[in-house]
Design an enzyme around this catalytic site. Structure first.
Site, PDB file in Angstrom:
ATOM      1  CB  CYS A 184      20.142  29.365  17.209  1.00 40.31           C
ATOM      2  SG  CYS A 184      19.342  30.135  18.468  1.00 40.31           S
ATOM      3  CG  HIS A 198      18.719  25.645  16.662  1.00 34.47           C
ATOM      4  ND1 HIS A 198      19.549  25.591  17.737  1.00 34.47           N
ATOM      5  CD2 HIS A 198      17.686  26.658  16.817  1.00 34.47           C
ATOM      6  CE1 HIS A 198      19.000  26.363  18.492  1.00 34.47           C
ATOM      7  NE2 HIS A 198      18.101  27.039  18.037  1.00 34.47           N
ATOM      8  CG  ASN A 209      17.104  27.677  21.409  1.00 33.77           C
ATOM      9  OD1 ASN A 209      18.233  27.503  21.310  1.00 33.77           O
ATOM     10  ND2 ASN A 209      16.448  28.418  20.760  1.00 33.77           N
TER      11      ASN A 209
END
Ligand code: ACO
Length: 325
Positions: free
Chosen positions: A113, A252, A282
């Site tokens: 990520c 993020h 996500n």
């Protein structure tokens, strides 16, 4: 050292959408649980035969067009992904071929990520030192390909997509500071055990569901908040700035509660956070990339603004970048 800035952005989200009601039919969950615990309402998923490079090429073309550059002008392509088309060649090389970016050196990075933030740091080094002029960086993920659609703890979280940026030398502004960190001791909090040289694919690894994401969400949650807060503070301090200077915060998009908690600890007003998690979930490396692209397109980032990107992911890895737009 040359000043380096982002001169173009792009994104691509696959067409198929899976909403929380669809997930209620797959696992024992509810729209109410997913919305309140994560902030996610829907996510985009690839169609059959659509791979990470297919998403990357569309995002990359948009970024090149917004930078007003031709593929031949690129001398570096860095792709951040944990779901490449195949173990090798790299997605970056596949992308180079489709774009005809003949002059670029190409490689992928695995920083989950935080991949897009890591890619910015890498491209900046190449350009600042004069070994490259124009770099394309892409965060592209097909997380649906490694998601266990029978595991309610993880399948509600992830989506597919790609975001891209072009970096080049700039006369004013640009990247003011970067900070990245890693801690391999926490690797078992988030990993995919199957398919590599440790557990090559066999009928047994498939039967044991080793080709899917394994995650200890609760522990990750706390570490994400801690690491992203620390990264944000450190990057701002390195730039000689404070949270009050930040015009747009791009965290993020892992969980709405994570990003609100980080913004609160950093002292950044909620109105300054760019949030798109409800639409996409996500998307690992693609999350920060698409959030930056959309914040630019929607006018939330204007010339001269201070932008803070901040990410955390499997590894563990984390990092933040301060940019004067
Ligand atoms: N639907 C309904 N109930 C669920 C679901 C679901 N989809 N998933 C878990 N539950 C249940 C659990 O089984 C548990 O039940 P129990 O109390 O009977 O045991 C209960 O809900 C609470 O579970 P927790 O794991 O404590 O819930 P939490 O509030 O921590 O939320 C979540 C879980 C959303 C995964 C959160 O911990 C999180 O977002 N963590 C960060 C992890 C992450 O983002 N990982 C992705 C990559 S890393 C990164 O990007 C930061």
């Amino acid at each position: 050292m040359r000043k380096v800035g982002i001169i173009g952005v792009g994104e691509y989200l696959p067409e198929r959408i899976l909403n929380n009601a669809d997930l209620e039919k797959l696992v024992d969950t509810s729209d109410e649980w997913i919305t309140t615990r994560t902030g996610i309402k829907e996510r985009h998923l690839v169609s059959k035969n659509e791979a990470a490079s297919d998403l990357a090429i569309k995002a990359a073309k948009q970024a090149l067009s917004s930078a007003k550059l031709k593929p031949q002008n690129l001398d570096l392509i860095v792709v951040a992904t944990i779901t490449p088309d195949m173990p090798f060649p790299s997605v970056a090389c596949i992308l180079q071929n489709v774009l005809s970016a003949k002059n670029a050196i190409c490689f992928d990075i695995s920083a989950a990520c935080a991949g897009f933030v890591y890619a910015i740091v890498i491209a900046q080094q190449f350009i600042a030192r004069g070994s490259c002029k124009n770099a394309l960086i892409v965060g592209t993920e097909v997380l649906s390909s490694i998601t266990d659609w029978e595991d309610r703890n993880t399948c509600v979280l992830f989506g597919d997509g790609a975001g891209a940026a072009v970096l080049s030398e700039v006369k004013t502004g640009g990247i003011l500071s970067t900070y990245i960190g890693s801690d391999g001791a926490m690797a078992d909090l988030l990993f995919m055990p199957g398919g590599g040289s440790r557990n090559p694919t066999t009928h047994k690894t498939i039967d044991n569901r080793l080709h899917y994401v394994k995650m200890r969400g609760n522990e990750l949650f706390k570490l994400a908040v801690k690491s992203m807060t620390e990264a944000g503070h450190k990057a701002l301090a390195k730039a000689g700035l404070s949270c009050k200077d930040v015009a747009c915060f791009i965290p993020h998009q892992a969980n709405i509660r994570i990003l609100l908690a980080v913004a609160k600890r950093l002292g950044i007003d909620e109105k300054k956070i760019y949030i798109n998690i409800a639409k996409y979930g996500n998307m690992s490396s693609a999350s920060t990339a698409t959030a930056l692209c959309e914040a630019v397109k929607e006018g939330m980032i204007k010339k001269g603004d201070i932008v803070l990107l901040d990410a955390f992911g499997a590894g563990l890895v984390w990092g933040a970048v301060v940019i004067k737009w």
